[in-house]
Scaffold this motif. Structure first.
Motif, PDB file in Angstrom:
ATOM      1  N   LYS A  21       1.775   9.270 -18.132  1.00  0.00           N
ATOM      2  CA  LYS A  21       1.509   8.939 -16.747  1.00  0.00           C
ATOM      3  C   LYS A  21       2.653   8.070 -16.237  1.00  0.00           C
ATOM      4  O   LYS A  21       3.080   7.146 -16.920  1.00  0.00           O
ATOM      5  CB  LYS A  21       0.189   8.175 -16.613  1.00  0.00           C
ATOM      6  CG  LYS A  21      -1.048   9.024 -16.863  1.00  0.00           C
ATOM      7  CD  LYS A  21      -2.316   8.229 -16.576  1.00  0.00           C
ATOM      8  CE  LYS A  21      -3.554   9.102 -16.728  1.00  0.00           C
ATOM      9  NZ  LYS A  21      -4.792   8.337 -16.436  1.00  0.00           N
ATOM     10  N   MET A  22       3.147   8.366 -15.046  1.00  0.00           N
ATOM     11  CA  MET A  22       4.240   7.598 -14.478  1.00  0.00           C
ATOM     12  C   MET A  22       3.707   6.341 -13.784  1.00  0.00           C
ATOM     13  O   MET A  22       2.595   6.326 -13.256  1.00  0.00           O
ATOM     14  CB  MET A  22       5.022   8.441 -13.473  1.00  0.00           C
ATOM     15  CG  MET A  22       5.703   9.668 -14.073  1.00  0.00           C
ATOM     16  SD  MET A  22       7.092   9.292 -15.180  1.00  0.00           S
ATOM     17  CE  MET A  22       6.331   9.590 -16.785  1.00  0.00           C
ATOM     18  N   ALA A  23       4.519   5.295 -13.777  1.00  0.00           N
ATOM     19  CA  ALA A  23       4.132   4.042 -13.127  1.00  0.00           C
ATOM     20  C   ALA A  23       4.287   4.161 -11.616  1.00  0.00           C
ATOM     21  O   ALA A  23       5.193   4.846 -11.133  1.00  0.00           O
ATOM     22  CB  ALA A  23       5.001   2.894 -13.648  1.00  0.00           C
ATOM     23  N   PRO A  24       3.414   3.507 -10.842  1.00  0.00           N
ATOM     24  CA  PRO A  24       3.582   3.494  -9.386  1.00  0.00           C
ATOM     25  C   PRO A  24       4.950   2.951  -8.999  1.00  0.00           C
ATOM     26  O   PRO A  24       5.394   1.934  -9.539  1.00  0.00           O
ATOM     27  CB  PRO A  24       2.463   2.560  -8.907  1.00  0.00           C
ATOM     28  CG  PRO A  24       1.452   2.583 -10.005  1.00  0.00           C
ATOM     29  CD  PRO A  24       2.243   2.758 -11.274  1.00  0.00           C
ATOM     30  N   ALA A  25       5.636   3.626  -8.058  1.00  0.00           N
ATOM     31  CA  ALA A  25       6.995   3.231  -7.698  1.00  0.00           C
ATOM     32  C   ALA A  25       7.334   3.667  -6.283  1.00  0.00           C
ATOM     33  O   ALA A  25       7.066   4.805  -5.904  1.00  0.00           O
ATOM     34  CB  ALA A  25       7.994   3.842  -8.671  1.00  0.00           C
ATOM     35  N   ASP A  80       0.801  -1.219   0.000  1.00  0.00           N
ATOM     36  CA  ASP A  80       0.000   0.000   0.000  1.00  0.00           C
ATOM     37  C   ASP A  80       0.838   1.274   0.000  1.00  0.00           C
ATOM     38  O   ASP A  80       0.305   2.375   0.147  1.00  0.00           O
ATOM     39  CB  ASP A  80      -0.917   0.019   1.228  1.00  0.00           C
ATOM     40  CG  ASP A  80      -1.933  -1.113   1.192  1.00  0.00           C
ATOM     41  OD1 ASP A  80      -2.298  -1.536   0.081  1.00  0.00           O
ATOM     42  OD2 ASP A  80      -2.342  -1.565   2.268  1.00  0.00           O
ATOM     43  N   GLN A  81       2.151   1.103  -0.179  1.00  0.00           N
ATOM     44  CA  GLN A  81       3.024   2.279  -0.117  1.00  0.00           C
ATOM     45  C   GLN A  81       3.792   2.443  -1.418  1.00  0.00           C
ATOM     46  O   GLN A  81       4.647   1.631  -1.764  1.00  0.00           O
ATOM     47  CB  GLN A  81       4.012   2.137   1.055  1.00  0.00           C
ATOM     48  CG  GLN A  81       4.945   3.339   1.209  1.00  0.00           C
ATOM     49  CD  GLN A  81       5.808   3.231   2.451  1.00  0.00           C
ATOM     50  OE1 GLN A  81       5.333   2.856   3.509  1.00  0.00           O
ATOM     51  NE2 GLN A  81       7.082   3.547   2.314  1.00  0.00           N
ATOM     52  N   TYR A  82       3.443   3.490  -2.146  1.00  0.00           N
ATOM     53  CA  TYR A  82       4.163   3.817  -3.369  1.00  0.00           C
ATOM     54  C   TYR A  82       3.792   5.238  -3.774  1.00  0.00           C
ATOM     55  O   TYR A  82       2.771   5.772  -3.352  1.00  0.00           O
ATOM     56  CB  TYR A  82       3.850   2.833  -4.507  1.00  0.00           C
ATOM     57  CG  TYR A  82       2.381   2.627  -4.777  1.00  0.00           C
ATOM     58  CD1 TYR A  82       1.684   3.495  -5.606  1.00  0.00           C
ATOM     59  CD2 TYR A  82       1.707   1.554  -4.210  1.00  0.00           C
ATOM     60  CE1 TYR A  82       0.338   3.302  -5.863  1.00  0.00           C
ATOM     61  CE2 TYR A  82       0.358   1.353  -4.454  1.00  0.00           C
ATOM     62  CZ  TYR A  82      -0.322   2.221  -5.278  1.00  0.00           C
ATOM     63  OH  TYR A  82      -1.660   2.031  -5.529  1.00  0.00           O
ATOM     64  N   ALA A  83       4.633   5.820  -4.563  1.00  0.00           N
ATOM     65  CA  ALA A  83       4.393   7.172  -5.053  1.00  0.00           C
ATOM     66  C   ALA A  83       4.195   7.143  -6.556  1.00  0.00           C
ATOM     67  O   ALA A  83       4.681   6.251  -7.242  1.00  0.00           O
ATOM     68  CB  ALA A  83       5.576   8.071  -4.706  1.00  0.00           C
ATOM     69  N   ILE A  84       3.470   8.104  -7.073  1.00  0.00           N
ATOM     70  CA  ILE A  84       3.326   8.267  -8.523  1.00  0.00           C
ATOM     71  C   ILE A  84       3.850   9.657  -8.869  1.00  0.00           C
ATOM     72  O   ILE A  84       3.216  10.668  -8.546  1.00  0.00           O
ATOM     73  CB  ILE A  84       1.874   8.095  -8.987  1.00  0.00           C
ATOM     74  CG1 ILE A  84       1.358   6.701  -8.608  1.00  0.00           C
ATOM     75  CG2 ILE A  84       1.780   8.301 -10.499  1.00  0.00           C
ATOM     76  CD1 ILE A  84      -0.076   6.448  -9.005  1.00  0.00           C
ATOM     77  N   ALA A  85       5.023   9.706  -9.456  1.00  0.00           N
ATOM     78  CA  ALA A  85       5.645  10.985  -9.801  1.00  0.00           C
ATOM     79  C   ALA A  85       4.892  11.636 -10.962  1.00  0.00           C
ATOM     80  O   ALA A  85       4.236  10.967 -11.750  1.00  0.00           O
ATOM     81  CB  ALA A  85       7.106  10.765 -10.178  1.00  0.00           C
ATOM     82  N   ASP A  86       4.999  12.929 -11.061  1.00  0.00           N
ATOM     83  CA  ASP A  86       4.377  13.664 -12.157  1.00  0.00           C
ATOM     84  C   ASP A  86       5.476  14.390 -12.921  1.00  0.00           C
ATOM     85  O   ASP A  86       5.627  15.607 -12.832  1.00  0.00           O
ATOM     86  CB  ASP A  86       3.340  14.645 -11.613  1.00  0.00           C
ATOM     87  CG  ASP A  86       2.462  15.200 -12.735  1.00  0.00           C
ATOM     88  OD1 ASP A  86       2.459  14.620 -13.835  1.00  0.00           O
ATOM     89  OD2 ASP A  86       1.796  16.224 -12.516  1.00  0.00           O
ATOM     90  N   LYS A  87       6.270  13.604 -13.658  1.00  0.00           N
ATOM     91  CA  LYS A  87       7.464  14.139 -14.300  1.00  0.00           C
ATOM     92  C   LYS A  87       7.257  14.498 -15.765  1.00  0.00           C
ATOM     93  O   LYS A  87       8.154  15.022 -16.394  1.00  0.00           O
ATOM     94  CB  LYS A  87       8.605  13.127 -14.200  1.00  0.00           C
ATOM     95  CG  LYS A  87       9.043  12.797 -12.776  1.00  0.00           C
ATOM     96  CD  LYS A  87      10.165  11.765 -12.785  1.00  0.00           C
ATOM     97  CE  LYS A  87      10.634  11.423 -11.390  1.00  0.00           C
ATOM     98  NZ  LYS A  87      11.700  10.388 -11.408  1.00  0.00           N
TER      99      LYS A  87
END
Length: 330
Positions: free
Chosen positions: A55-59, A43-50
């Motif tokens: 759309k960036m992949a969850p990471a 349940d812990q991940y970030a989605i960058a907005d680069k």
């Protein structure tokens, strides 16, 4: 920070990601890329907005790896692509218990276009063998990789690359015949434009087998390059191959590429799926809704990568992932 798995999807792991640099004897061809791996925090991940387009992949950047030993999938990007192109797949597979690694191929990646490295196309499968060796023998991840379950997947030119890794061989005579015709396959336009196999030395290097016996299965994602592969070598491949093709055929002639590849492989080793209404770029990441218009304005011609690239592409990703997981877990 995002909390909670995606709707209707509760994978057992989180998607960890880290940068990797391959450290080996090939100082003339440095390799770098990304490794995706399972974490114990689903349940812990970030989605960058680069990006304004993608759309960036969850990471979970540099997240703590989960305990256990996992299968390894090495991934090869397409022509002038990069490791971000299949980041969506790396993230999705990591969440389901796979280590996924990918490098930027010198000469044929987005920012590495030296023409001499481009011409040395035989180095692409070698890149993947180097990646496997580094990860299983030298890296901090070596004890987390199951050496009996090493797989490879590649998109477009990456599909050609992983087929070479599986035992397919470039056939110079066939290349010369096929690429001398008036109606050139896309693969011929690319390879001749890159001056592939123009010298005796290059023909020898291109025709040399690059088969890696550590590979247990291989996945071709709408490959380009089947017309120049030896039919005898394809018929001798002895590991399972999943051939995914694009039913929309917006870039590649399926009859000359994925259908021809599937027909040339041993019947008991191949699964061929032509995805209805999928396009060549559906194996890449999801575009933002405004991505098409941005590319149309600033990079005319490149907007093709975002055709049906949002909600429709997310649905194609679900189908692609389902086929890959069924194949790898069989």
């Amino acid at each position: 920070m995002t909390t909670g798995a995606q709707a209707g999807d509760a994978p057992p792991f989180g998607p960890g990601v880290a940068n990797i640099t391959i450290e080996d004897a090939r100082r003339d061809r440095p390799l770098g890329g990304d490794i995706w791996y399972p974490t114990a925090t689903p349940d812990q991940y970030a989605i960058a907005d680069k990006s304004k387009v993608w759309k960036m992949a969850p990471a979970d950047q540099d997240g703590v790896p989960a305990d256990g030993v996992f299968p390894l999938v090495v991934v090869s990007h397409g022509m002038y692509g990069n490791t971000l192109n299949q980041a969506w797949l790396g993230s999705a597979l990591a969440r389901r218990g796979f280590v996924v690694a990918m490098v930027n191929h010198p000469g044929s990646s987005t920012f590495l276009r030296d023409p001499d490295q481009t011409r040395q196309l035989w180095d692409r499968p070698i890149d993947l063998s180097r990646l496997i060796s580094f990860l299983t023998e030298e890296s901090v991840y070596k004890d987390r990789i199951d050496r009996e379950r090493i797989y490879a997947a590649g998109h477009s030119l990456g599909g050609f690359t992983v087929m070479l890794l599986a035992g397919a061989e470039f056939e110079p005579g066939r290349y010369e015949r096929v690429c001398a015709s008036e109606d050139l396959p896309v693969a011929c336009q690319v390879l001749t434009g890159w001056s592939i196999a123009k010298t005796d030395g290059d023909r020898i290097e291109m025709a040399t087998s690059r088969r890696d016996p550590r590979l247990a299965k291989v996945i071709s994602l709408d490959l380009g390059g089947t017309p120049v592969l030896s039919r005898d070598s394809l018929g001798a491949i002895d590991i399972p191959v999943l051939v995914l093709g694009s039913g929309r055929a917006d870039m590649l002639d399926q009859e000359a590429e994925s259908r021809a590849l599937a027909a040339a492989l041993p019947g008991d080793k191949v699964r061929h799926v032509e995805l209805d209404d999928a396009g060549h770029f559906d194996f890449m990441g999801v575009c933002k809704p405004e991505g098409f218009a941005i590319l149309e304005e600033h990079e005319p011609g490149d907007e093709i990568v975002c055709i049906k690239g949002n909600a429709e592409r997310m649905e194609q990703h679900r189908r692609i992932l389902s086929e890959i997981l069924a194949f790898l877990k069989t």
